[in-house]
Write an enzyme that holds these catalytic residues in place. Sequence first.
Site, mmCIF file in Angstrom:
data_model
loop_
_atom_site.group_PDB
_atom_site.id
_atom_site.type_symbol
_atom_site.label_atom_id
_atom_site.label_comp_id
_atom_site.label_asym_id
_atom_site.label_seq_id
_atom_site.Cartn_x
_atom_site.Cartn_y
_atom_site.Cartn_z
ATOM 1 N N ARG A 41 -2.622 76.803 24.620
ATOM 2 C CA ARG A 41 -2.367 75.169 24.943
ATOM 3 C C ARG A 41 -3.291 74.683 26.031
ATOM 4 O O ARG A 41 -3.042 74.696 27.323
ATOM 5 C CB ARG A 41 -1.150 75.091 25.208
ATOM 6 N N SER A 113 4.181 69.660 14.692
ATOM 7 C CA SER A 113 5.644 69.170 15.544
ATOM 8 C C SER A 113 6.076 67.865 14.654
ATOM 9 O O SER A 113 5.273 67.113 14.314
ATOM 10 C CB SER A 113 5.009 68.663 17.257
ATOM 11 N N LYS A 142 4.762 68.306 29.712
ATOM 12 C CA LYS A 142 3.910 67.258 28.716
ATOM 13 C C LYS A 142 4.665 66.037 29.123
ATOM 14 O O LYS A 142 5.123 64.684 29.143
ATOM 15 C CB LYS A 142 4.342 67.338 27.053
HETATM 16 N N1 LIG Z 1 2.145 72.001 21.849
HETATM 17 C C1 LIG Z 1 3.738 72.075 20.835
HETATM 18 N N2 LIG Z 1 4.091 73.197 20.514
HETATM 19 C C2 LIG Z 1 5.379 73.444 19.872
HETATM 20 C C3 LIG Z 1 5.735 74.805 19.151
HETATM 21 F F1 LIG Z 1 6.169 74.868 18.000
HETATM 22 F F2 LIG Z 1 4.589 75.893 19.477
HETATM 23 F F3 LIG Z 1 6.785 75.148 19.895
HETATM 24 N N3 LIG Z 1 6.037 72.149 19.127
HETATM 25 C C4 LIG Z 1 4.910 70.834 20.399
HETATM 26 C C5 LIG Z 1 4.035 71.461 20.250
HETATM 27 C C6 LIG Z 1 3.438 69.652 21.003
HETATM 28 O O1 LIG Z 1 2.636 70.344 19.903
HETATM 29 P P1 LIG Z 1 1.791 68.212 20.522
HETATM 30 O O2 LIG Z 1 2.588 67.359 19.670
HETATM 31 O O3 LIG Z 1 0.137 68.374 18.982
HETATM 32 O O4 LIG Z 1 1.745 67.733 21.786
HETATM 33 P P2 LIG Z 1 0.951 68.906 22.688
HETATM 34 O O5 LIG Z 1 -0.399 68.801 22.017
HETATM 35 O O6 LIG Z 1 0.845 68.187 23.762
HETATM 36 O O7 LIG Z 1 1.408 69.662 22.629
#
Ligand SMILES: Nc1nc(C(F)(F)F)ncc1COP(=O)(O)OP(=O)(O)O
Length: 218
Positions: A41, A113, A142
């Site tokens: 990420r 998500s 975040k």
């Molecule tokens: N990255 C993530 N991974 C998970 C996981 F399930 F893998 F634990 N759950 C939730 C998020 C959050 O995803 P998102 O809402 O797109 O926000 P960001 O792109 O800032 O991460």
Amino acid sequence: MIDLREALRVYFIMGSTNCVKNPADVLSEAISGGITLFQFREKGEGAFTGSEKYALAHKLQTICREHHIPFIVNDDIELAVAIDADGVHIGQEDETVKTVRAKIGADKILGVSVHSTEEALTAIRDGANYFGIGPVFPTKTKADAKPSRGTTLIEKLRKDGCETPIVGIGGITIENAASVIEAGADGVSVITAISKADSPLEAARALRNSVILKGMVE
Ligand SMILES: Nc1nc(C(F)(F)F)ncc1COP(=O)(O)OP(=O)(O)O
Ligand SMILES: [Mg+2]
């Protein structure tokens, strides 16, 4: 497809901006400590872009491949396809589940998500393989996270008979991780608890011990 319920157990998420030490070393230690899945990420202030981002992704993917740990890419579908990642994770603000499923193909892992039953139903209808639900606890990692909601939605989905693999996210630590499993999640995902630990290896090991029920996967 791998058994996602097991793979989601100890889910480490990281990018270069989350690390104090070299990201490759942090990932290697986390794998030695027993993580079961990795998400790349790379986003936010100071994150790599372009060829540097690709180079880091490939480096971390190589480490995961050596240890048979699935490599998931957050948000960046193009990157995921270019390096043949094992899957992607998207949120409600990213491309739609339907579009992403068409781009990555049927046998890649697609995580979404979700923050409500409606979002969960839509995600399943359009091809999601697992749900990321959170933030369970307050998080500083975040910047645009929604308010933390505890394990309410995890418990509700399970009570309503939802069988989809679920991983909790947001402010999860070694101390509170077991409560997320007890609420019905198959696993916990963390960034800071491992990426900023003095010993990512010890932190991953402690997290694994807190969520691996005795007698299950050792
Ligand atoms: N990255 C993530 N991974 C998970 C996981 F399930 F893998 F634990 N759950 C939730 C998020 C959050 O995803 P998102 O809402 O797109 O926000 P960001 O792109 O800032 O991460
Ligand atoms: Mg996203």
